[in-house]
Write a protein that holds these residues in place. Structure first.
Motif, PDB file in Angstrom:
ATOM      1  N   THR A  28       0.858  -1.181   0.000  1.00 19.91           N
ATOM      2  CA  THR A  28       0.000   0.000   0.000  1.00 19.91           C
ATOM      3  C   THR A  28       0.893   1.228   0.000  1.00 19.91           C
ATOM      4  OG1 THR A  28      -1.696  -1.181   1.266  1.00 19.91           O
ATOM      5  CG2 THR A  28      -1.836   1.219   1.230  1.00 19.91           C
ATOM      6  N   ALA A  43     -13.606  -2.158  -5.417  1.00 20.53           N
ATOM      7  CA  ALA A  43     -12.176  -2.444  -5.280  1.00 20.53           C
ATOM      8  C   ALA A  43     -11.969  -3.892  -4.834  1.00 20.53           C
ATOM      9  CB  ALA A  43     -11.533  -1.477  -4.284  1.00 20.53           C
ATOM     10  N   VAL A  47     -10.210  -6.963  -7.154  1.00 22.74           N
ATOM     11  CA  VAL A  47      -9.056  -7.729  -6.669  1.00 22.74           C
ATOM     12  C   VAL A  47      -9.422  -9.203  -6.569  1.00 22.74           C
ATOM     13  CG1 VAL A  47      -7.486  -8.095  -4.717  1.00 22.74           C
ATOM     14  CG2 VAL A  47      -8.011  -5.770  -5.474  1.00 22.74           C
ATOM     15  N   VAL A  65      -0.309  -7.537  -5.327  1.00 21.61           N
ATOM     16  CA  VAL A  65      -1.430  -6.600  -5.310  1.00 21.61           C
ATOM     17  C   VAL A  65      -0.873  -5.279  -4.784  1.00 21.61           C
ATOM     18  CG1 VAL A  65      -3.704  -6.058  -4.356  1.00 21.61           C
ATOM     19  CG2 VAL A  65      -3.083  -8.453  -4.843  1.00 21.61           C
ATOM     20  N   LEU A  67      -1.820  -1.287  -3.975  1.00 26.24           N
ATOM     21  CA  LEU A  67      -2.845  -0.269  -3.759  1.00 26.24           C
ATOM     22  C   LEU A  67      -2.143   1.071  -3.617  1.00 26.24           C
ATOM     23  CD1 LEU A  67      -4.821  -2.133  -0.946  1.00 26.24           C
ATOM     24  CD2 LEU A  67      -5.293  -2.198  -3.396  1.00 26.24           C
ATOM     25  N   ILE A  76      -5.229   0.390  -8.364  1.00 29.33           N
ATOM     26  CA  ILE A  76      -4.995  -0.988  -7.950  1.00 29.33           C
ATOM     27  C   ILE A  76      -4.346  -1.715  -9.108  1.00 29.33           C
ATOM     28  CG2 ILE A  76      -6.042  -3.160  -7.192  1.00 29.33           C
ATOM     29  CD1 ILE A  76      -8.421  -1.482  -6.160  1.00 29.33           C
TER      30      ILE A  76
END
Length: 157
Positions: A28, A43, A47, A65, A67, A76
């Protein structure tokens, strides 16, 4: 009745995917902020579908992943290192997962791109507004002009 899932449930989703095989890392960037319920659900579902695609269609050992909270949007990116197990040519009637992800992104005023990476693997990227337009303003404007502009071959039909 359980509340709609959102990014707060991302650790559960990651654990479920890792139990199916690939190692999933999540990073993140930026300051996480509360999302509207619609954007939060969108979101999470994007994902979720991207990770499902990895487990079904790619021989991936790792998935990332990412963010990124920007000033007015959440970006994303879901990237895998796998080789696609899908046929070399697109079979008509397939790909509803990608279509569904695009429709979800568009429903909150976002955009989504997906495709094979030159270095191998597959990548799904989406940009979702942190502050989506109200439903009333979307109804006043009518259908998304972005969708119309992407289909110029349909003019006059």
């Amino acid at each position: 009745m359980d509340p709609s899932p959102g990014l707060a449930r991302l650790p559960e989703l990651v654990a479920a995917v890792e139990s199916a095989g690939p190692k999933v890392t999540v990073t993140t960037e930026g300051e996480p902020r509360p999302l509207s319920p619609g954007v939060d659900l969108t979101a999470f579902r994007i994902v979720q579908e991207a990770l499902t695609k990895v487990t079904k269609h790619a021989d991936a050992a790792a998935v990332h992943v990412r963010l990124v909270y920007a000033q007015d949007r959440l970006d994303i990116t879901v990237t895998d290192d796998g080789a696609d197990k899908a046929p070399a040519t697109l079979v008509p009637g397939t790909g509803f997962g990608l279509i569904g992800m695009r429709e979800r992104a568009h429903s909150v005023g976002g955009a989504l791109d997906a495709g094979h990476r030159p270095e191998g693997g597959f990548e799904v990227t989406t940009a979702l507004p942190l502050y989506p337009e109200s439903q009333e303003s979307q109804e006043e404007e009518g259908p998304s002009t972005r969708l119309i502009k992407k289909s110029p071959e349909k003019n006059g039909q």
